[in-house]
Design an enzyme around this catalytic site. Structure first.
Site, PDB file in Angstrom:
ATOM      1  N   CYS A  89       1.273  -1.212  -0.566  1.00 56.88           N
ATOM      2  CA  CYS A  89       0.293  -0.230   0.328  1.00 56.88           C
ATOM      3  C   CYS A  89       1.152   1.374   0.532  1.00 56.88           C
ATOM      4  CB  CYS A  89      -0.638   0.018   1.283  1.00 56.88           C
ATOM      5  SG  CYS A  89      -2.241   1.461   1.656  1.00 56.88           S
TER       6      CYS A  89
ATOM      7  N   CYS B 195      -0.523   4.666   2.237  1.00 55.55           N
ATOM      8  CA  CYS B 195       0.087   3.957   3.658  1.00 55.55           C
ATOM      9  C   CYS B 195       1.238   4.263   4.205  1.00 55.55           C
ATOM     10  CB  CYS B 195      -0.012   2.122   3.776  1.00 55.55           C
ATOM     11  SG  CYS B 195      -1.929   1.819   3.713  1.00 55.55           S
ATOM     12  N   ASP B 196       2.315   3.734   3.648  1.00 58.10           N
ATOM     13  CA  ASP B 196       3.303   3.781   3.154  1.00 58.10           C
ATOM     14  C   ASP B 196       4.480   4.071   2.664  1.00 58.10           C
ATOM     15  OD1 ASP B 196       2.930   2.145   5.633  1.00 58.10           O
ATOM     16  OD2 ASP B 196       3.168  -0.177   4.403  1.00 58.10           O
TER      17      ASP B 196
END
Length: 329
Positions: free
Chosen positions: A155, A158-159
């Site tokens: 993701c 997300c990261d």
């Protein structure tokens, strides 16, 4: 029991412990225990509905395999993924939701009450929320497990911010891979896009956007065949599909963007799914079966965030409350 004493016989009564029958009937059963499932449990229980969450064998969803989460509101300094799930579970239980760590293996939505079969019990309910999520497709490499949360991610949203000024790899050739690669150029010094074929599968617009981005370098007819590192990812081993030649690419992270598999196999013959296996929704969180709702990544193939999953859990619970209020029997 008969006992003899000095020729006289007396009856001695023996008390047996009473076994309490296991509760199997609920107002609402939530299948799945990630952010969507726990949030739905909180809202359903607060609405005074007798609620059960069947979490599966590994409760917590994808966040259990995530290290630091810094984009979930309410945690100024971030929080570890497993800790966030433990906190959500405790809050859900405090609201009165019953949580059982058992795996659902079959469902029957043909008649009311609905029947939910696990590996050890059969449950009944008036309404169901499906929150089983989706699983990222993986490369099948041992390094994915070793470096999960330590440089291997599924993701970018997300990261991505964790990889500022580093070179990273994105694996894939579809719209998702191009979208992730383009997004990651905001943070990375260079993005290596690794694709097994000579051309991308992504839409023309997405391809043009990627080809015009000087931070993206393409590796055609190539595959990541090994991931090397000590405490975290340090090297991606690329293999040429045609020649077999290997190249060691020093990188700080590897983003796998080859799609997701919605966890809907047990619902194939019960509710309507789209061509990719995601649950089709009607009017926000409703499925084609009245009384059966869905929340989170099991239907959402666009956002796939913990916060959006929690939002869908809230929406589904509110819709369930309205449904149960209007359908008393």
């Amino acid at each position: 029991m008969m006992s003899s004493d000095g020729g006289s016989t007396v009856m001695i009564e023996k008390e047996f412990p009473k076994t309490e029958k296991k509760k199997t009937r609920f107002d609402v059963i939530i299948i799945g225990a990630g952010p969507a499932g726990y949030t739905a449990g909180i809202y359903c229980s607060r609405a005074r509905h007798d609620t059960l969450i069947l979490s599966g064998i590994l409760p917590g969803g994808q966040l259990v395999n995530t290290t630091e989460v810094e984009n979930y509101p309410g945690f100024e300094n971030g929080i570890m993924g497993p800790d966030l799930m433990i906190t959500m579970r405790k809050q859900t239980e405090r609201m009165g939701t019953t949580i059982i760590d058992d795996e659902v293996i079959d469902v029957d939505f043909r008649h009311k009450p609905f029947k939910i079969l696990t590996s050890s019990e059969e449950y009944e309910c008036r309404a169901v929320i499906i929150a089983t999520g989706a699983t990222p497709r993986k490369l099948g490499l041992a390094g994915e497990q070793t470096f999960g949360g330590k440089g291997v991610s599924y993701c970018a949203t997300c990261d991505g911010p964790f990889f500022r000024n580093q070179e990273i790899v994105v694996v894939g050739g579809g719209d998702s891979a191009i979208e992730e690669a383009t997004f990651l150029t905001k943070f990375a010094s260079k993005v290596h896009l690794v694709h097994r074929k000579e051309q991308l599968r992504a839409s023309k617009v997405m391809q043009e956007r990627a080809f015009s981005n000087q931070k993206i370098q393409f590796h055609w007819n190539s595959a990541v065949t090994d991931i090397i590192g000590e405490q975290k990812v340090q090297t991606a081993v690329l293999s040429d599909i045609k020649s077999g030649q290997k190249t060691n690419l020093p990188v700080g992270g590897i983003f796998v963007a080859i799609g997701h598999e919605p966890n809907t196999k047990i619902f194939v013959n019960s509710i309507e799914l789209d061509e990719n296996g995601y649950i089709k929704l009607k009017d926000h969180t409703k499925t084609n079966i009245p009384g059966v709702f869905a929340a989170g990544d099991v239907h959402d193939h666009r956002y796939r965030q913990a916060i959006t999953a929690a939002g869908f859990g809230c929406m589904a619970a509110i819709d369930v409350d309205k449904y149960l209020t209007e359908n008393k029997s």
